[in-house]
Design a protein around this motif. Structure first.
Motif, short mmCIF file in Angstrom:
data_model
loop_
_atom_site.label_atom_id
_atom_site.label_comp_id
_atom_site.label_asym_id
_atom_site.label_seq_id
_atom_site.Cartn_x
_atom_site.Cartn_y
_atom_site.Cartn_z
N MET A 1 11.86 10.91 -4.73
CA MET A 1 11.73 10.39 -3.35
C MET A 1 10.27 10.35 -2.93
SD MET A 1 14.24 9.65 -1.03
CE MET A 1 13.98 10.57 0.50
N ILE A 2 9.88 9.24 -2.34
CA ILE A 2 8.50 9.18 -1.87
C ILE A 2 8.44 9.63 -0.41
CG2 ILE A 2 7.59 7.47 -3.48
CD1 ILE A 2 8.14 5.32 -1.39
N PRO A 3 7.30 10.22 0.00
CA PRO A 3 7.16 10.66 1.38
C PRO A 3 7.29 9.48 2.36
CG PRO A 3 5.24 11.28 0.06
CD PRO A 3 6.11 10.45 -0.79
N THR A 4 7.81 9.75 3.55
CA THR A 4 8.02 8.69 4.54
C THR A 4 6.74 7.94 4.85
OG1 THR A 4 9.47 10.34 5.50
CG2 THR A 4 9.26 8.28 6.71
N GLU A 5 5.64 8.70 4.88
CA GLU A 5 4.36 8.08 5.23
C GLU A 5 3.98 6.99 4.23
OE1 GLU A 5 -0.26 9.44 5.71
OE2 GLU A 5 1.28 11.01 5.50
N LEU A 6 4.13 7.32 2.93
CA LEU A 6 3.82 6.34 1.89
C LEU A 6 4.76 5.15 1.99
CD1 LEU A 6 2.28 5.46 -0.66
CD2 LEU A 6 3.83 6.87 -2.01
N LYS A 7 6.04 5.48 2.25
CA LYS A 7 7.04 4.41 2.34
C LYS A 7 6.69 3.44 3.47
CE LYS A 7 11.97 3.65 2.14
NZ LYS A 7 13.30 4.25 2.01
N THR A 8 6.32 3.97 4.62
CA THR A 8 5.96 3.11 5.76
C THR A 8 4.75 2.25 5.43
OG1 THR A 8 6.54 5.08 7.00
CG2 THR A 8 5.76 3.22 8.28
N LYS A 9 3.79 2.88 4.76
CA LYS A 9 2.57 2.16 4.40
C LYS A 9 2.92 0.97 3.48
CE LYS A 9 -1.48 3.04 1.92
NZ LYS A 9 -1.97 3.97 0.92
N LEU A 10 3.79 1.24 2.51
CA LEU A 10 4.13 0.18 1.56
C LEU A 10 4.99 -0.89 2.22
CD1 LEU A 10 4.63 2.22 -1.72
CD2 LEU A 10 2.71 0.76 -1.05
N GLN A 11 5.87 -0.47 3.15
CA GLN A 11 6.68 -1.46 3.88
C GLN A 11 5.78 -2.42 4.65
OE1 GLN A 11 9.24 1.33 5.82
NE2 GLN A 11 11.03 0.79 4.56
N SER A 12 4.72 -1.87 5.23
CA SER A 12 3.87 -2.79 6.01
C SER A 12 3.04 -3.67 5.07
CB SER A 12 3.00 -2.05 7.02
OG SER A 12 2.12 -1.19 6.37
N VAL B 1 2.41 -2.38 -4.89
CA VAL B 1 3.46 -1.37 -4.71
C VAL B 1 3.61 -0.54 -5.99
CG1 VAL B 1 5.97 -1.08 -4.44
CG2 VAL B 1 4.71 -2.63 -2.92
N MET B 2 3.63 -1.19 -7.14
CA MET B 2 3.76 -0.43 -8.40
C MET B 2 2.59 0.53 -8.57
SD MET B 2 5.32 -3.00 -11.29
CE MET B 2 3.97 -4.17 -11.26
N LYS B 3 1.38 0.06 -8.23
CA LYS B 3 0.20 0.93 -8.39
C LYS B 3 0.26 2.12 -7.45
CE LYS B 3 -3.34 -2.38 -9.54
NZ LYS B 3 -4.52 -2.94 -8.93
N ALA B 4 0.72 1.90 -6.21
CA ALA B 4 0.79 3.01 -5.26
C ALA B 4 1.82 4.04 -5.72
CB ALA B 4 1.13 2.48 -3.86
N LEU B 5 2.96 3.55 -6.22
CA LEU B 5 3.97 4.50 -6.69
C LEU B 5 3.48 5.23 -7.93
CD1 LEU B 5 7.22 2.41 -6.08
CD2 LEU B 5 6.35 4.31 -4.72
N GLN B 6 2.77 4.51 -8.78
CA GLN B 6 2.21 5.15 -9.98
C GLN B 6 1.21 6.24 -9.58
OE1 GLN B 6 1.36 3.19 -13.77
NE2 GLN B 6 -0.79 3.28 -13.19
#
Ligand SMILES: Cc1cc2nc3c(=O)[nH]c(=O)nc-3n(C[C@H](O)[C@H](O)[C@H](O)COP(=O)(O)O)c2cc1C
Ligand code: SF4
Ligand code: FES
Lengths: 421, 156
Positions: B1-12, B27-32
């Motif tokens: 699970m990724i932190p909500t903060e990262l998720k929000t950042k990627l959603q935007s 998105v792939m790079k941020a998750l990596q």
């Protein structure tokens, strides 16, 4: 010597926005937006004779003119900074020293073609260049040189920076468009050509960093002036030559197009490094047939290099000394292409590993004359691959066969590498 | 699970894109960067963020040299094996690094610090042989200075 792209360079650091402006930067943009029509900008680029610096050497102004006029719907400009061809590093050197010429050139290109939104596609590993560009974009936007209603002219355009994740084929313009769209970066069929149907189906121009960065100087100082910076009457402009290998001073130099190979190596490169003598070079990056000492006097310009049997390519000159085994060098190059093949079409996916295998046999002393015939056949038939990667891969093989058949035969006859002792 | 903060950042990031999938590489790079490599879980999460199927993300992930679908060490040491570096002794540099780290190319040290990978031209051919350690490109790497570069990265 006069410099164009390198004229603002500062030792050991990137030029600042204030310095670039005070040294004449953005004057071309002001001139164009105040008094030139888009067609006039395009015509100046056409008249300058500039040819694409990304490898194929297509005339830049002519490429822009293929974009249909009066079409509704978005059209796009993409700056190609994938630069993953071995031996090529000029775009990185340029952007680390000065990102502003590219930004100014892109706004001018957008104005000429009628583009609202453009992209810079940068390879992984060029993080410093990407940082410089993002900073330059922010600075230019804050001063009204980019974004909405540029300099009050009513013309608006944006630039987006896209940093890739590493794959050579992304530099091929149609693969690049797939990569930008977030699709697997296999090349697309041509026609339709990008100028008609490109990114998201809209008319698209793809230009190299160096091609676009020259545009402000063409507009500011005139097409004729630009043309005459070259060393010969046939050539147009200056070129970034990035040199690597066994020379004394391997670096990136901005030199007049049409200077001879020998003048480049003996001049700015300082000759060969101590103990080395010149054997051969790749004149324009990893996909170009070798030049030898016989080509010392060839003017380094598109047509003369092609006439001499190779290609000016990217301007990446890789120099080899007398101890280099040309079979082994070619094997290294084809291994690169075999690994970077996107796998889409059979001649390339299957053919390149077979060429690698054949060169391995020769290099390890297990070759036979039959292998030479196999290599010759592949030089011919890989031209039928889907994109230019596979024919490019065969460039060095072609050069090997043309200039170093003796060396291949010696490997085959003695079962040994003649360069090893 | 990724932190909500990262998720929000990627959603935007995704909603600012021209089409969702234009943001795929970012998105792939941020998750990596979050997981250290692109895990199976990350592929599914990327697919959700991008509105793609996991298979569509997989076909992108496996295409790029610097998206890792297998675990890698804290720092990846990429050693250029293309022509200019080859001419300037890149092959012996790779075997020297391999000896220093005690791993073969493609492997990760047992303490999970380093992965050693040959790679294609790093665009630093004038300073061959070239190596990229993490995000830093180094030039004129020699048998003499390689150990120092590795130690500096180990203590970073
Ligand atoms: C396999 C392959 C890789 C390429 N890589 C690049 C590259 O990294 N940068 C580039 O400008 N052109 C590259 N090109 C050429 C582009 O397809 C295109 O011709 C070029 O970007 C056009 O720009 P120009 O007209 O300004 O030269 C590549 C072509 C092929 C076939
Ligand atoms: S020639 Fe090679 S790189 Fe080009 S489409 Fe075919 S497989 Fe892909
Ligand atoms: S060939 Fe090694 S950095 Fe270009």
């Amino acid at each position: 010597m006069e410099q164009i792209l390198f004229r603002h360079n500062k030792p050991e650091r990137c030029v600042t926005f204030a310095e670039y402006k005070s040294e004449g930067g953005f004057a071309a943009l002001k001139k164009a937006l105040a008094g030139m029509s888009p067609d006039e900008v395009q015509q100046a680029v056409m008249d300058s004779g500039i040819r694409g610096r990304g490898g194929a050497g297509f005339p830049t102004g002519k490429k822009w003119s293929f974009v249909p006029r009066n079409l509704t719907g978005p059209r796009w400009l993409i700056c190609n900074c994938d630069e993953m061809e071995p031996g090529t590093y000029k775009d990185r050197i340029l952007l680390e020293a000065n990102p502003y010429s590219l930004i100014e050139g892109m706004v001018l290109a957008c104005y000429a073609i009628g583009v609202r939104h453009s992209f810079i596609f940068i390879r992984r590993g060029y993080e410093q260049a990407a940082t410089n560009l993002r900073r330059a974009i922010a600075e230019a936007t804050a001063e009204g040189l980019l974004g909405e209603n540029i300099l009050g002219s009513g013309f608006s355009c944006d630039i987006d920076v896209h940093v890739s994740a590493g794959r050579y084929i992304c530099g091929e313009e149609t693969a690049l468009m797939n990569a930008l769209e977030g699709k697997r970066a296999n090349p697309r069929a041509k026609p339709p050509f990008p100028a008609i149907k490109g990114l998201w189906g809209g008319p698209t121009v793809v230009n190299n960093v160096e091609s676009l960065a020259n545009v402000p100087y063409i507009i500011a100082q005139g097409a004729q002036w630009f043309k005459e910076t070259a060393a010969t009457p046939e050539a147009a402009g200056m070129k970034l030559f990035c040199v690597s290998g066994h020379v004394a001073n391997p670096a990136c130099f901005e030199l007049p197009l049409g200077m001879s190979l020998g003048e480049i190596i003996d001049g700015p490169c300082g000759g060969m490094r101590p103990g080395s003598s010149f054997k051969a070079c790749l004149p324009g990056g990893a996909s170009t047939p070798y030049f030898t000492a016989d080509h010392w006097g060839v003017p380094m310009d598109f047509d003369p290099v092609a006439k001499a049997g190779s290609r000016l390519g990217t301007g990446g000159i890789v120099v080899f000394d007398q101890q280099t085994c040309m079979v082994a060098a070619t094997l290294n190059l084809v291994r690169f292409y075999a690994r970077e093949s996107c796998g889409w079409c059979t001649p390339c996916r299957e053919g390149l590993p077979f060429v690698v295998h054949t060169l391995e046999q020769i290099e390890s002393g297990n070759g036979s004359e039959e292998h030479i015939a196999i290599l010759k056949e592949h030089v011919k038939y890989l031209n039928y691959a889907f994109c230019a990667l596979a024919p490019g891969a065969m460039g060095p093989v072609d050069g090997l066969l043309k200039h170093f058949e003796d060396e291949i035969l010696e490997h085959i006859k003695t079962g040994n590498c003649p360069c090893r002792n | 699970m990724i932190p909500t903060e990262l998720k929000t950042k990627l959603q935007s990031r995704v909603s600012a894109a021209i089409t969702n999938r234009e943001a795929a590489v970012d998105v792939m790079k941020a998750l990596q960067a979050h997981y250290g490599w692109l895990t199976d879980e990350a592929v599914v999460e990327a697919a959700e963020l991008l509105g793609l199927s996991p298979l569509q993300v997989e076909e992108l992930a496996t295409f790029y040299e610097m998206i890792y679908r297998r675990p890698v060490g804290r720092s990846v040491i990429h050693v250029c094996d293309s022509i200019s570096c080859w001419a300037m002794g890149g092959e012996s540099l790779l075997s020297h690094l391999s000896g220093l780290l005690g791993i073969k190319p493609g492997e990760t040290t047992t303490d999970g610090t380093f992965t050693l990978l040959p790679c294609c031209c790093l665009g630093n051919c004038g300073e061959a042989p070239a190596v990229m350690i993490g995000d830093t490109i180094c030039g004129r790497v020699t048998v003499e200075n390689a150990a120092g570069l590795i130690e500096r990265e180990r203590n970073r």
